[in-house]
Design a protein around this motif. Structure first.
Motif, short mmCIF file in Angstrom:
data_model
loop_
_atom_site.label_atom_id
_atom_site.label_comp_id
_atom_site.label_asym_id
_atom_site.label_seq_id
_atom_site.Cartn_x
_atom_site.Cartn_y
_atom_site.Cartn_z
N UNK A 101 -5.37 -12.85 0.63
CA UNK A 101 -5.72 -11.66 -0.15
C UNK A 101 -7.14 -11.24 0.19
N UNK A 102 -7.28 -10.00 0.62
CA UNK A 102 -8.60 -9.46 0.96
C UNK A 102 -9.23 -8.81 -0.27
N UNK A 103 -8.46 -7.99 -0.96
CA UNK A 103 -8.94 -7.35 -2.19
C UNK A 103 -7.78 -6.68 -2.91
N UNK A 104 -8.04 -6.26 -4.14
CA UNK A 104 -7.07 -5.53 -4.95
C UNK A 104 -7.72 -4.21 -5.32
N UNK A 105 -7.00 -3.09 -5.08
CA UNK A 105 -7.56 -1.77 -5.38
C UNK A 105 -6.57 -0.96 -6.21
N UNK A 106 -7.09 0.06 -6.89
CA UNK A 106 -6.23 1.00 -7.60
C UNK A 106 -5.47 1.85 -6.59
N UNK A 107 -4.42 2.48 -7.05
CA UNK A 107 -3.66 3.40 -6.20
C UNK A 107 -4.58 4.54 -5.79
N UNK A 108 -4.54 4.87 -4.52
CA UNK A 108 -5.32 5.98 -3.96
C UNK A 108 -4.34 6.90 -3.22
N UNK A 109 -4.76 8.12 -2.89
CA UNK A 109 -3.87 8.99 -2.12
C UNK A 109 -3.46 8.33 -0.79
N UNK A 110 -2.18 8.42 -0.49
CA UNK A 110 -1.61 7.79 0.71
C UNK A 110 -1.15 8.88 1.66
N UNK A 111 -1.56 8.79 2.91
CA UNK A 111 -1.13 9.74 3.94
C UNK A 111 0.20 9.27 4.51
N UNK A 112 1.23 10.10 4.37
CA UNK A 112 2.55 9.73 4.88
C UNK A 112 2.57 9.80 6.41
N UNK A 113 3.34 8.89 6.99
CA UNK A 113 3.51 8.87 8.44
C UNK A 113 4.99 9.16 8.72
N UNK A 114 5.27 10.22 9.52
CA UNK A 114 6.67 10.56 9.77
C UNK A 114 7.42 9.48 10.56
N UNK A 115 8.72 9.44 10.33
CA UNK A 115 9.64 8.58 11.08
C UNK A 115 9.29 7.10 10.96
N UNK A 116 9.00 6.69 9.73
CA UNK A 116 8.75 5.28 9.45
C UNK A 116 9.77 4.82 8.42
N UNK A 117 9.99 3.53 8.28
CA UNK A 117 10.93 3.05 7.25
C UNK A 117 10.51 3.54 5.87
N UNK A 118 11.47 3.69 4.96
CA UNK A 118 11.17 4.24 3.63
C UNK A 118 10.22 3.38 2.81
N UNK A 119 10.18 2.09 3.06
CA UNK A 119 9.27 1.22 2.31
C UNK A 119 7.82 1.34 2.78
#
Length: 162
Positions: A44-62
């Motif tokens: 474990x490096x660190x724990x952070x709050x949810x931040x905006x995530x940039x979607x990457x096309x054509x990747x698995x749904x998870x």
């Protein structure tokens, strides 16, 4: 002079041993759905709050996308989706556990983080056969604690499809 080096070597060995004792068999306990899971605290490096995530096309749904974490690009995996659980909206308890695996930082979205817990080797057992339950491929070991079973996740398997 040689005796001083021997003393320093012994001191360093003692420090390394003490450090190993402080993290060995310690797990970060978190919740996904109704189950408690754990991962080795040593990765474990660190724990952070949810931040905006940039979607990457054509990747698995998870694979929810990537974030910029102080200059490091971190891939983000949603464990609910990876474990084939119903997706829910993120709330104030939802967070990202950033782990370092093979020199790469990867974020894991979980519902809630609880604590760091020591689980002795005698209280660990192998999971049931993977043929019975699909998600067992992600569970390395079962940790028996005072009042519940903690599913200890094999983080490496989270990131790779079969």
């Amino acid at each position: 002079m040689k005796e001083e080096n021997t003393d320093l070597e012994q001191i360093n060995e003692d420090r390394i041993s003490a450090l190993a004792d402080t993290i060995e068999n310690k797990f970060l306990i978190f919740k996904v759905g109704h189950e408690n899971f754990g991962i080795e605290i040593s990765i474990v490096h660190e724990i952070i709050n949810i931040v905006p995530i940039t979607q990457v096309p054509r990747t698995p749904n998870y694979l929810k996308g990537i974030i910029n974490l102080r200059g490091d690009i971190v891939s983000i995996i949603d464990l609910r989706t990876r474990f084939m659980m119903e997706e829910v909206e993120y709330d104030d308890l939802t967070c990202i556990i950033v782990v370092e695996q093979e020199g790469e930082k990867i974020g894991i979205i979980v519902d809630e983080v609880f604590e760091v817990k020591y689980i002795s080797k005698k209280n660990m057992s192998p999971p049931p056969s993977a043929k019975l339950v699909y998600s067992n491929k992600f569970v390395k070991t079962l940790g028996n604690t005072d009042d519940k079973v903690i599913l200890l996740v094999d983080v490496k398997d989270l990131f790779y499809d079969e």
